[in-house]
Scaffold this motif. Sequence first.
Motif, PDB file in Angstrom:
ATOM      1  N   TYR A   8      19.068  -5.768  22.765  1.00 41.15           N
ATOM      2  CA  TYR A   8      19.316  -6.067  24.178  1.00 41.15           C
ATOM      3  C   TYR A   8      18.271  -5.305  24.973  1.00 41.15           C
ATOM      4  O   TYR A   8      18.019  -4.121  24.710  1.00 41.15           O
ATOM      5  N   SER A  11      19.218  -1.805  26.305  1.00 35.69           N
ATOM      6  CA  SER A  11      19.868  -0.884  25.385  1.00 35.69           C
ATOM      7  C   SER A  11      18.929   0.252  25.003  1.00 35.69           C
ATOM      8  O   SER A  11      17.814   0.017  24.526  1.00 35.69           O
ATOM      9  N   ASN A  34      22.936 -10.558  24.296  1.00 36.70           N
ATOM     10  CA  ASN A  34      23.284 -10.200  25.674  1.00 36.70           C
ATOM     11  C   ASN A  34      24.600  -9.417  25.695  1.00 36.70           C
ATOM     12  O   ASN A  34      25.682  -9.991  25.532  1.00 36.70           O
ATOM     13  N   LEU A  35      24.497  -8.107  25.893  1.00 37.88           N
ATOM     14  CA  LEU A  35      25.688  -7.262  25.887  1.00 37.88           C
ATOM     15  C   LEU A  35      26.586  -7.545  27.081  1.00 37.88           C
ATOM     16  O   LEU A  35      27.816  -7.455  26.973  1.00 37.88           O
ATOM     17  N   GLN A  40      27.599  -9.636  21.551  1.00 36.35           N
ATOM     18  CA  GLN A  40      27.724  -8.731  20.411  1.00 36.35           C
ATOM     19  C   GLN A  40      29.094  -8.819  19.746  1.00 36.35           C
ATOM     20  O   GLN A  40      29.274  -8.374  18.607  1.00 36.35           O
ATOM     21  N   ARG A  41      30.061  -9.414  20.462  1.00 38.07           N
ATOM     22  CA  ARG A  41      31.412  -9.563  19.904  1.00 38.07           C
ATOM     23  C   ARG A  41      31.644 -10.940  19.293  1.00 38.07           C
ATOM     24  O   ARG A  41      32.721 -11.202  18.744  1.00 38.07           O
ATOM     25  N   LEU A  53      27.281  -3.956  17.506  1.00 38.91           N
ATOM     26  CA  LEU A  53      26.392  -3.165  18.349  1.00 38.91           C
ATOM     27  C   LEU A  53      24.951  -3.611  18.138  1.00 38.91           C
ATOM     28  O   LEU A  53      24.625  -4.307  17.176  1.00 38.91           O
ATOM     29  N   ARG A 112      29.603   0.434  26.619  1.00 36.84           N
ATOM     30  CA  ARG A 112      31.021   0.227  26.344  1.00 36.84           C
ATOM     31  C   ARG A 112      31.877   1.370  26.894  1.00 36.84           C
ATOM     32  O   ARG A 112      33.016   1.148  27.292  1.00 36.84           O
TER      33      ARG A 112
END
Length: 214
Positions: A8, A11, A34-35, A40-41, A53, A112
Amino acid sequence: MSLILYDYWRSSASYRVRIALNLKHAEHERVPVNLLDGEQRDAAYRARNPQGLVPMLEADGVRLTQSLAIIAWLDAHFPDPPLLPDEPGERAHVLALALTIAADIHPLNNLRVLKRLAKLGIEQEARDDWYRHWVREGFDALEALAAPRAGRFLFGDAVTVADVCLVPQMYNARRFDLPLEAWPTLVRADAEASALDAFAAAHPDRVAPAAANG
């Protein structure tokens, strides 16, 4: 060797790995994750990286996670220039500098954590103060640790993994309007490293998607 970096643009951990790849002149493909949108999920990404992550580096199909582990792998496979000294005491010192950032400052302030603080009802001003507090504490320690053995960079006159960790953290400190005058060793090392092409090319502004730059 085929290298694919999942990252990202903003990041800090991804920024470190981009710098290391550039320093090693390691050709690679970037796959943005794209966080902010929660990519990421996604199940597809979690299947590759159960932590969900960034960064993650795929090397001929082998999946590597955690920025310092990735950098250690790069140092082993692309030894020039080395990012860790050979002498055990010097190596331990440089790792301690890097971990002061990567293990002590960054985990308290990553996206997060900041999102969790927001979910708990903590206002933006207080979250920003939280961020600056932990950077300030970490930088106080890092300045004291680095200054006696610093040169152009955090350790002597050659780039190490400590500088690879420092530059992204200094970028974030400026984003959160933290004055930096109290840490002259860090400011000097950051300026020296940031002037190098490998660092400049990894800067978030250079790799950001067009929409992020307006």
